[in-house]
Design an enzyme around this catalytic site. Structure first.
Site, mmCIF file in Angstrom:
data_model
loop_
_atom_site.group_PDB
_atom_site.id
_atom_site.type_symbol
_atom_site.label_atom_id
_atom_site.label_comp_id
_atom_site.label_asym_id
_atom_site.label_seq_id
_atom_site.Cartn_x
_atom_site.Cartn_y
_atom_site.Cartn_z
ATOM 1 N N HIS A 118 32.624 -3.978 -11.833
ATOM 2 C CA HIS A 118 31.783 -3.038 -12.584
ATOM 3 C C HIS A 118 30.787 -2.341 -11.658
ATOM 4 O O HIS A 118 29.601 -2.203 -11.980
ATOM 5 C CB HIS A 118 31.046 -3.762 -13.717
ATOM 6 C CG HIS A 118 31.966 -4.393 -14.724
ATOM 7 N ND1 HIS A 118 32.701 -3.638 -15.620
ATOM 8 C CD2 HIS A 118 32.260 -5.685 -14.978
ATOM 9 C CE1 HIS A 118 33.415 -4.446 -16.386
ATOM 10 N NE2 HIS A 118 33.173 -5.691 -16.006
ATOM 11 N N ASP A 161 28.017 -3.960 -19.168
ATOM 12 C CA ASP A 161 28.580 -4.165 -17.827
ATOM 13 C C ASP A 161 28.698 -2.856 -17.064
ATOM 14 O O ASP A 161 28.602 -2.835 -15.832
ATOM 15 C CB ASP A 161 29.970 -4.803 -17.925
ATOM 16 C CG ASP A 161 29.910 -6.324 -17.851
ATOM 17 O OD1 ASP A 161 28.915 -6.853 -17.334
ATOM 18 O OD2 ASP A 161 30.850 -6.967 -18.323
#
Length: 367
Positions: free
Chosen positions: A93, A268
């Site tokens: 991420h 995220d």
């Protein structure tokens, strides 16, 4: 190849990147598997389970001293010192908030492959989907929990009471997270509206759930109007590889009723609610503008046994291919190559480079 399995150190993160059965397959195939002590304990796998599978139990340093390093979540700053040109396969991420991690991977000449960016032949995300499904299921129950007056919510239960639906929940995003969240909220007995761009998905969900499931085109106007009497909102927006857009602004949050709940599953990737900030399982919520916010960055970690089984079932074929072939496993596999974020000091994911204003370091992946 030496394959290292790291014990997660993120707050209450108990998933593990490889099961003992899978470790045994790799060992039988001629690979050395180095598992950090207690790496699987939280998911129900003991050190003895791994030892019986033929794995070598070892320290953190020894596990990182491997050709291929397996994790579940992104490395934390204390782990950056172990970077030394390895292949790292995990959730990253990087486009969310991780400039520091991005640069650490670049400087250490790491080959960092992100689970969430790997695609299949249909353009789907097979390594992201199982965790998205768990997070979606969880989001509805989390919203219900924090709506309780005892948890700071407005005291509305999402549920069917004597044949009448109670609680209005908005699910923004009609991907895997959104569909699972809508399905679970509908099963609870709430009044559910799914915001998205593909009404055919809602038609399919209605056939599975109930005709009461509503669909609305996702626009600023439709979302803003619906927020006025919403009890809970689940943010489930994904732009593959890129930072999530803010589909709910701070002004919209201010318009919500006191005690309402927001669950931002997109956190995220930076979050799709402007007022969201990352939280963790030990301290999962905060209140802003009288609205309860839940934005835990590793939601599936709350169910490590289920999540580990679902995740590793999806990742293991890719792990086995990397162990057998090294980076040659990426040859002629565009979907796998799409997961490469960093390689040999360059950033290979354009969205990551653009997000962090590092376009000068962008280069399409080549072995």
């Amino acid at each position: 190849m030496r394959v290292g399995v790291i014990r997660e150190i993120k707050d209450q993160e108990c998933r593990v990147a490889l099961t003992p059965t899978q470790a045994h397959v790799l060992v039988t195939g001629g690979h050395e598997v180095a598992v950090e002590y207690a790496a699987g304990a939280g998911a129900g796998y003991s050190d003895q389970d791994y030892a019986d599978a033929g794995a070598l139990l070892c320290t953190t340093t020894a596990a990182w001293t491997s050709d291929l390093v397996l994790k579940v979540k992104e490395p934390l700053p204390s782990e950056y010192t172990f970077f030394d040109g390895q292949i790292l396969f995990t959730y990253l991420h990087l486009a969310g908030v991780s400039y520091t991690l991005t640069m650490a991977l670049v400087k250490a000449q790491m080959t960092a492959i992100a689970y969430e960016n790997v695609t299949d032949g249909n353009g789907q995300f097979p390594l992201l989907a199982p965790m998205s499904a768990i997070a979606g299921n969880m989001a509805a129950s989390v919203a219900n929990f924090y709506l309780a007056r005892t948890q700071g919510g407005k005291g509305i239960q999402l549920g069917n009471i004597l044949g009448e639906r109670h609680g209005r929940i908005l699910v923004i995003g009609d991907g895997t997270v959104g569909q699972h969240a809508a399905r679970t909220a509908d099963a609870l007995g709430a009044k559910v509206t799914l915001f998205g761009r593909q009404p055919d998905k809602t038609a399919h969900l209605r056939s599975e759930c109930s005709a009461t499931l509503q669909f609305s085109e996702s626009t600023a106007d439709t979302i803003s109007a619906a927020l006025l009497d919403a009890d809970a909102v689940i943010g489930a927006v994904l732009l593959p590889g890129a930072r999530a857009p803010h589909v709910v602004t701070e002004a919209m949050v201010k318009s919500m009723q006191a005690g309402s709940v927001i669950v931002d599953v997109s956190i995220d990737q930076g979050g799709c609610i402007e007022t969201s900030r990352p939280t963790h399982h030990s301290d999962p919520v905060y209140v802003m503008h009288d609205v309860v916010h839940y934005a835990v960055t590793n939601m599936p970690g709350a169910y490590p046994r289920t999540a580990t089984k679902a995740l590793t079932q999806a990742t293991f074929p890719y792990i086995q291919s990397l162990a057998d072939k090294g980076l040659d496993a990426l040859n002629n596999n565009a979907g796998f190559t799409a997961g490469v974020n960093v390689h040999r000091g360059m950033i290979n994911n354009h969205a990551v480079a653009t997000t962090h204003q590092l376009d000068k370091l962008y280069q399409p992946f080549t072995i």
